[in-house]
Design a protein around this motif. Structure first.
Motif, mmCIF file in Angstrom:
data_model
loop_
_atom_site.group_PDB
_atom_site.id
_atom_site.type_symbol
_atom_site.label_atom_id
_atom_site.label_comp_id
_atom_site.label_asym_id
_atom_site.label_seq_id
_atom_site.Cartn_x
_atom_site.Cartn_y
_atom_site.Cartn_z
ATOM 1 N N VAL A 54 1.062 -0.908 0.110
ATOM 2 C CA VAL A 54 0.151 0.025 0.133
ATOM 3 C C VAL A 54 0.897 1.231 0.057
ATOM 4 C CG1 VAL A 54 -1.739 1.344 1.350
ATOM 5 C CG2 VAL A 54 -2.013 -1.213 1.232
ATOM 6 N N GLU A 55 0.539 2.158 -0.763
ATOM 7 C CA GLU A 55 1.317 3.396 -0.863
ATOM 8 C C GLU A 55 0.460 4.570 -0.790
ATOM 9 O OE1 GLU A 55 3.637 5.868 -4.431
ATOM 10 O OE2 GLU A 55 4.267 3.875 -4.211
ATOM 11 N N PHE A 56 1.084 5.403 0.213
ATOM 12 C CA PHE A 56 0.498 6.591 0.785
ATOM 13 C C PHE A 56 1.138 7.658 0.156
ATOM 14 C CE2 PHE A 56 0.547 3.235 3.792
ATOM 15 C CZ PHE A 56 -0.933 2.976 4.069
ATOM 16 N N GLN A 57 0.418 8.718 -0.310
ATOM 17 C CA GLN A 57 0.833 9.753 -1.174
ATOM 18 C C GLN A 57 1.525 10.853 -0.121
ATOM 19 O OE1 GLN A 57 -2.239 9.156 -0.692
ATOM 20 N NE2 GLN A 57 -3.590 11.167 -0.734
ATOM 21 N N ASN A 58 1.197 11.051 1.266
ATOM 22 C CA ASN A 58 1.715 11.813 1.925
ATOM 23 C C ASN A 58 2.026 11.201 3.499
ATOM 24 O OD1 ASN A 58 -0.552 12.347 3.331
ATOM 25 N ND2 ASN A 58 -1.099 13.605 1.669
ATOM 26 N N ARG A 59 2.279 11.950 4.364
ATOM 27 C CA ARG A 59 2.699 11.361 5.673
ATOM 28 C C ARG A 59 1.619 11.754 6.727
ATOM 29 N NH1 ARG A 59 8.135 9.114 5.703
ATOM 30 N NH2 ARG A 59 8.682 9.074 3.517
ATOM 31 N N ILE A 60 0.454 12.150 6.352
ATOM 32 C CA ILE A 60 -0.344 12.698 7.387
ATOM 33 C C ILE A 60 -1.742 11.803 7.234
ATOM 34 C CG2 ILE A 60 -2.215 14.686 7.699
ATOM 35 C CD1 ILE A 60 -0.222 16.601 6.019
ATOM 36 N N TRP A 61 -1.933 11.172 8.315
ATOM 37 C CA TRP A 61 -3.144 10.128 8.399
ATOM 38 C C TRP A 61 -4.174 10.901 9.568
ATOM 39 C CZ3 TRP A 61 -0.367 4.972 9.406
ATOM 40 C CH2 TRP A 61 0.336 4.423 8.254
ATOM 41 N N VAL A 62 -5.278 10.385 9.243
ATOM 42 C CA VAL A 62 -6.518 10.727 10.254
ATOM 43 C C VAL A 62 -6.487 9.633 11.119
ATOM 44 C CG1 VAL A 62 -9.062 11.277 10.477
ATOM 45 C CG2 VAL A 62 -7.842 12.042 8.471
ATOM 46 N N ALA A 63 -6.523 10.004 12.617
ATOM 47 C CA ALA A 63 -6.327 9.016 13.548
ATOM 48 C C ALA A 63 -7.767 8.795 13.837
ATOM 49 C CB ALA A 63 -5.794 9.636 14.898
ATOM 50 N N PRO A 64 -8.084 7.474 14.463
ATOM 51 C CA PRO A 64 -9.513 6.987 14.701
ATOM 52 C C PRO A 64 -9.839 8.185 15.810
ATOM 53 C CG PRO A 64 -7.917 5.230 15.000
ATOM 54 C CD PRO A 64 -7.121 6.457 14.794
ATOM 55 N N MET A 65 -11.393 8.385 15.620
ATOM 56 C CA MET A 65 -11.966 9.242 16.530
ATOM 57 C C MET A 65 -13.416 8.863 16.831
ATOM 58 S SD MET A 65 -11.027 13.012 15.131
ATOM 59 C CE MET A 65 -10.942 12.675 13.432
ATOM 60 N N CYS A 66 -13.533 8.372 18.108
ATOM 61 C CA CYS A 66 -15.094 7.918 18.484
ATOM 62 C C CYS A 66 -15.918 8.898 18.185
ATOM 63 C CB CYS A 66 -15.067 7.182 19.884
ATOM 64 S SG CYS A 66 -14.151 5.647 19.933
ATOM 65 N N THR A 67 -17.092 8.464 17.600
ATOM 66 C CA THR A 67 -18.291 9.553 17.409
ATOM 67 C C THR A 67 -19.619 9.153 18.058
ATOM 68 O OG1 THR A 67 -18.926 8.320 15.373
ATOM 69 C CG2 THR A 67 -17.159 10.482 15.039
ATOM 70 N N TYR A 68 -19.659 7.799 18.569
ATOM 71 C CA TYR A 68 -20.733 7.260 19.347
ATOM 72 C C TYR A 68 -22.166 7.589 18.591
ATOM 73 C CZ TYR A 68 -17.294 8.019 22.870
ATOM 74 O OH TYR A 68 -15.869 8.025 23.298
ATOM 75 N N SER A 69 -22.162 7.144 17.444
ATOM 76 C CA SER A 69 -23.149 7.414 16.173
ATOM 77 C C SER A 69 -23.546 6.198 15.474
ATOM 78 C CB SER A 69 -23.002 8.610 15.429
ATOM 79 O OG SER A 69 -22.561 9.739 16.039
ATOM 80 N N ALA A 70 -22.970 5.132 16.060
ATOM 81 C CA ALA A 70 -23.415 3.961 15.162
ATOM 82 C C ALA A 70 -24.741 3.178 15.619
ATOM 83 C CB ALA A 70 -22.346 2.807 15.267
ATOM 84 N N SER A 71 -25.437 2.497 14.798
ATOM 85 C CA SER A 71 -26.827 1.917 15.039
ATOM 86 C C SER A 71 -26.667 0.438 15.352
ATOM 87 C CB SER A 71 -27.722 2.205 13.924
ATOM 88 O OG SER A 71 -28.757 1.507 14.098
ATOM 89 N N LYS A 72 -26.531 0.062 16.380
ATOM 90 C CA LYS A 72 -26.380 -1.486 16.993
ATOM 91 C C LYS A 72 -25.188 -1.853 16.241
ATOM 92 C CE LYS A 72 -31.333 -2.144 17.234
ATOM 93 N NZ LYS A 72 -32.499 -3.124 17.051
ATOM 94 N N GLY A 73 -23.900 -1.031 16.311
ATOM 95 C CA GLY A 73 -22.692 -1.426 15.742
ATOM 96 C C GLY A 73 -22.699 -1.133 14.543
#
Length: 424
Positions: A42-61
């Protein structure tokens, strides 16, 4: 003949081809932050990633349209990897009743929808697999006063009778008392991670991260403060890391050989002032040296979250130095095949640049003066950013402008590009 829009390949709808992907450097000799990085296939075009962020918005998972819009906003604006929030491998591993899950095949399709969209934009999707352990069955944080916590009872979808941990030790005020896990519980968790990883592959994700930080289940096994077991999963360092090792091995066995595997860890629980023995920097170094042999490609370096008495002082980039120390220690040991990610209050362009910049001159910090085969003295290979993306979904594009780097924008947004001399 008039020019024609080229459609993205294999997209179930028309969208223009994004080639190169948004966030790719168009300038010559860009800083390391905007140079590509390949991990396995897997190749990434830059070195900036979005970290996981909980949003407490899922419907039964199950993820919903909210998650499609939320995650896509970062991805098509140039982040080279966007990681889905902590996703529970078992129903009782959710932080809240509204958390994301991947314990059921029915939860594959909503993730696949997000993966398909990101891929149509030539971007990459990751997922963080997790089990909350003794921090499970809690209400969403916006329902209580900031800095406090409250359990979710059965009438609001909670499962207080099924909260489990390495040992029967509550995390702190407002949290449930977990039961100590049995050997069968441990097997269920390992199998849950394995099966969720298999589903993630089926859903089309590009990268998997194992969540072993912030006091959640795997993290609680690592620490002698929260793990008082007397069986093969407690006591010695080797016993306390055993469940994490088993999870890594189980996941690596069911995902493609070309798929990157990450581990997020709390490099210290900031408890040295309160306990004679805790999970600390030296423990992390000892673990990190084992990870490449297990098939782990990157260590995502966070900290804290395992005890309410932690002595931690928050400031911008407060964990970056820890990541640099780990990277240097690995180089000193001749280990150069485990990448390091830095995370934690990274908000400014110049700071992000310096964290990953190769050949950084004039540094007075002895922990980052170990050079690799490219002459690198960076503190990390990747920066993972969370809350700044909530403030500025286009943060990658803004960082590039502030650093004077010309990057590719989404085709549809070409009229919005910053002019060379504009100030933002």
């Amino acid at each position: 003949m008039a020019p024609r829009n080229t459609p993205a390949l294999n997209a179930p709808f028309f969208t223009p081809k994004q080639s190169p992907p948004a966030g790719s450097a168009l300038s010559t000799n860009p800083p390391t932050l905007f140079t590509p990085l390949k991990i396995r296939d897997v190749e990434f075009q830059n070195r900036i990633w979005v970290a996981p962020m909980c949003t407490y918005s899922a419907s039964k998972g199950h993820l919903t349209d909210f998650h499609l819009v939320h995650l896509s906003a970062f991805a098509y604006r140039g982040a080279s990897l966007t990681i889905i929030e902590a996703t529970s491998v078992l129903p009782n591993g959710r932080i809240s009743p509204e958390d994301s899950g991947l314990w059921s095949d029915s939860q594959i399709a909503p993730i696949r929808r997000i993966a398909d969209f990101l891929h149509s934009q030539n971007q990459k999707l990751g997922i963080q697999l997790a089990h909350a352990g003794r921090k499970a069955s809690m209400v969403a944080p916006w329902l209580v006063e900031r800095g406090t916590a409250q359990t979710a009872t059965a009438d609001v979808g909670g499962w207080l009778g099924d909260v489990m941990g390495a040992s029967a030790i509550s995390w702190g005020e407002g949290y449930p008392m977990p039961r100590e896990m049995s050997a069968r519980d441990v097997r269920d968790v390992v199998e849950g991670f394995r099966d969720s990883a298999r589903r993630a592959v089926e859903a089309g994700v590009d990268v998997i991260e194992i969540h072993a930080a912030h006091g959640y289940l795997l993290c609680s096994f690592l620490s002698p403060i929260s793990n008082r077991r007397t069986d093969t999963y407690g006591g010695s360092f080797e016993n306390r890391i055993r469940i994490l090792v088993e999870v890594i091995e189980a996941i690596r066995a069911v995902i493609p050989s070309g798929m990157p595997l990450l581990v997020r860890i709390s490099a210290t629980e900031w408890m040295e002032q309160h306990a004679s023995e805790s999970w600390d920097f030296e423990s992390t170094i000892k673990l990190a040296k084992l990870l490449p042999g297990l098939g782990v490609d990157l260590l995502d370096v966070s900290s804290g979250g395992n005890n309410e008495a932690q002595a931690i002082q928050l400031h911008n980039g407060f964990q970056v130095g820890i990541a640099g120390r780990i990277r240097s220690a690995l180089f000193e040991a001749g280990i150069k095949d485990l990448l390091v990610g830095a995370v934690g209050l990274i908000t400014e362009a110049e700071a992000a640049k310096e964290i990953v910049q190769n050949g950084k001159p004039g540094s007075k910090d002895p922990t980052v003066e170990i050079e690799d085969e490219h002459g690198a003295t960076a503190k990390a290979d990747i920066v993972l950013v969370a809350r700044q993306f909530l403030r500025e979904p286009e943060w990658v594009l803004r960082v590039a402008h502030r650093l004077g780097v010309e990057v590719k924008w989404p085709q549809q947004y070409h009229r919005g590009q910053f002019l060379k001399d504009s100030k933002i």
